[in-house]
Design an enzyme around this catalytic site. Structure first.
Site, PDB file in Angstrom:
ATOM      1  N   HIS A  91       0.807  -1.236   0.000  1.00  0.00           N
ATOM      2  CA  HIS A  91       0.000   0.000   0.000  1.00  0.00           C
ATOM      3  C   HIS A  91       0.838   1.283   0.000  1.00  0.00           C
ATOM      4  O   HIS A  91       0.345   2.349   0.397  1.00  0.00           O
ATOM      5  CB  HIS A  91      -0.950  -0.002   1.203  1.00  0.00           C
ATOM      6  N   HIS A 148      -2.345   4.388   9.824  1.00  0.00           N
ATOM      7  CA  HIS A 148      -0.982   4.801  10.195  1.00  0.00           C
ATOM      8  C   HIS A 148      -1.044   6.001  11.139  1.00  0.00           C
ATOM      9  O   HIS A 148      -0.607   7.095  10.785  1.00  0.00           O
ATOM     10  CB  HIS A 148      -0.174   5.135   8.953  1.00  0.00           C
ATOM     11  N   HIS A 185       9.873  -4.034   4.440  1.00  0.00           N
ATOM     12  CA  HIS A 185      10.359  -2.650   4.505  1.00  0.00           C
ATOM     13  C   HIS A 185      10.579  -2.231   5.947  1.00  0.00           C
ATOM     14  O   HIS A 185       9.923  -2.713   6.852  1.00  0.00           O
ATOM     15  CB  HIS A 185       9.466  -1.660   3.760  1.00  0.00           C
ATOM     16  N   GLU A 218       3.457  -5.615   8.775  1.00  0.00           N
ATOM     17  CA  GLU A 218       2.153  -5.396   8.107  1.00  0.00           C
ATOM     18  C   GLU A 218       1.662  -6.668   7.412  1.00  0.00           C
ATOM     19  O   GLU A 218       0.467  -6.848   7.186  1.00  0.00           O
ATOM     20  CB  GLU A 218       2.271  -4.265   7.069  1.00  0.00           C
TER      21      GLU A 218
HETATM   22  C1  DHB Z   1       6.254   3.601   3.099  1.00  0.00           C
HETATM   23  C2  DHB Z   1       5.644   2.367   3.197  1.00  0.00           C
HETATM   24  C3  DHB Z   1       4.559   2.169   4.048  1.00  0.00           C
HETATM   25  O1  DHB Z   1       3.936   0.975   4.241  1.00  0.00           O
HETATM   26  C4  DHB Z   1       4.038   3.233   4.746  1.00  0.00           C
HETATM   27  O2  DHB Z   1       2.939   3.033   5.467  1.00  0.00           O
HETATM   28  C5  DHB Z   1       4.656   4.483   4.670  1.00  0.00           C
HETATM   29  C6  DHB Z   1       5.766   4.656   3.833  1.00  0.00           C
HETATM   30  C7  DHB Z   1       7.408   3.801   2.179  1.00  0.00           C
HETATM   31  O3  DHB Z   1       7.926   2.861   1.600  1.00  0.00           O
HETATM   32  O4  DHB Z   1       7.820   4.947   2.008  1.00  0.00           O
HETATM   33 FE    FE Z   2       2.282   1.064   5.820  1.00  0.00          FE
END
Ligand code: DHB
Ligand code: FE
Length: 288
Positions: free
Chosen positions: A16, A63, A197, A244
């Site tokens: 997302h 978030h 991530h 997540e």
């Molecule tokens: C990013 C990824 C995410 O899942 C998020 O909630 C906010 C930022 C990113 O890769 O920048």
């Molecule tokens: Fe996220």
């Protein structure tokens, strides 16, 4: 004659990344950086047109947008008539308002709570990129979203997050709830967020392609085994925000094979790095 009940036709899994929403909203999808990513969702948009559901049950995470650190529900079900696109600091995304399905949402809340999962009932909530970016990726830029959406928010932002096992079990309860609703609604369940991530600390920028692809393999073929993976493995292997991915297990737990039905059909699989700081993964599974 008994009338047919609601049913789950398919599950969709997708990352997302907020920057994807920005690329769409600014018309940058043809830029060299983004081309391959958006190409991977072309079959998905086509599939969505051909397999339009009545309702999407959309598992995502907020978030710290609708829920601040003052109140953090682990599982929250959106029961409102509609949900506005949230202002995450640079104005709301210019996307259609999300129309809910209060009647089905209330039924699911009743059934799932009676199956011993504690859900928070939410009657007013704005939805952030966690929900609107998956809708944009799957539906493009319509004037109105093609179906009703029940937002289902999971806390994976503030520790402790729920385990993969609990999410998988919750998915089973959601399937029972949907299948006991006495109207013939075609429902898709989406699990969103991930893949690997980490946005903070010494390992910021971490991507783990091997882990991600093994996760996709196991989500398809061995979801029960995958659900036993402990929380710490997500964090070690997929980074602090990789957690997540537990939300994908909610959608997978709602598929028919988990309850003894047929193996789902893999309609589409896509993986791409990079998108902002995040590895993007995507699956479509159909119930047969
Ligand atoms: C990013 C990824 C995410 O899942 C998020 O909630 C906010 C930022 C990113 O890769 O920048
Ligand atoms: Fe996220």
């Amino acid at each position: 004659m008994t009338k047919p009940n609601a049913f789950i036709s398919a599950s969709v899994y997708t990352s997302h990344v907020p920057a994807i929403g920005v690329a769409i909203d600014l018309g940058n999808t043809e830029q060299a950086y983004w081309q391959a990513l958006f190409k991977g969702y072309e079959p998905s948009k086509q599939w969505m047109k051909e397999n339009k559901p009545d309702v999407v049950f959309l598992v995502y995470n907020d978030h710290a947008t609708a829920f601040s650190l003052e109140m953090i529900p682990t599982f929250a079900i959106g029961c409102a008539e509609e949900f506005k696109s949230a202002d995450e600091g640079w104005g709301p995304r210019p996307v259609p308002v999300v129309k809910g399905h209060p009647e089905l949402a209330a039924h699911i809340a009743q059934s799932v709570i009676q199956q011993d999962f504690d859900l928070t009932i939410v009657n007013k909530m704005d939805v952030d990129h966690g929900l609107t970016v998956p809708l944009s990726l799957m539906c493009g830029e319509p004037d109105a979203w093609p179906c009703a959406v029940i937002p289902f928010a999971v806390n994976v932002v503030q520790y402790p997050a729920p385990s993969g096992r609990r999410c998988f079990e919750l998915g089973k309860a959601i399937r029972k709830a949907i299948e006991s609703y006495d109207r013939p609604l075609n429902v898709q369940i989406w699990g969103t967020g991930g893949m690997s991530h980490q946005l903070q600390g010494a390992r910021a920028g971490l991507i783990n392609k091997e882990f991600d692809n093994a996760f996709l393999d196991r989500l398809i073929a061995d979801p029960d085994g995958l659900a036993t993976m402990p929380h710490i493995d997500y964090v070690r292997e997929a980074g602090s925000e990789g957690i997540e991915l537990v939300m994908w297990l909610i959608a997978r737990g709602a598929m028919a094979d988990v309850a003894g039905g047929a193996t789902p059909k893999l309609v589409h699989r896509f993986y791409h790095v990079p998108a902002s700081n995040t590895a993007v993964g995507h699956l479509i599974l159909e119930n047969k």
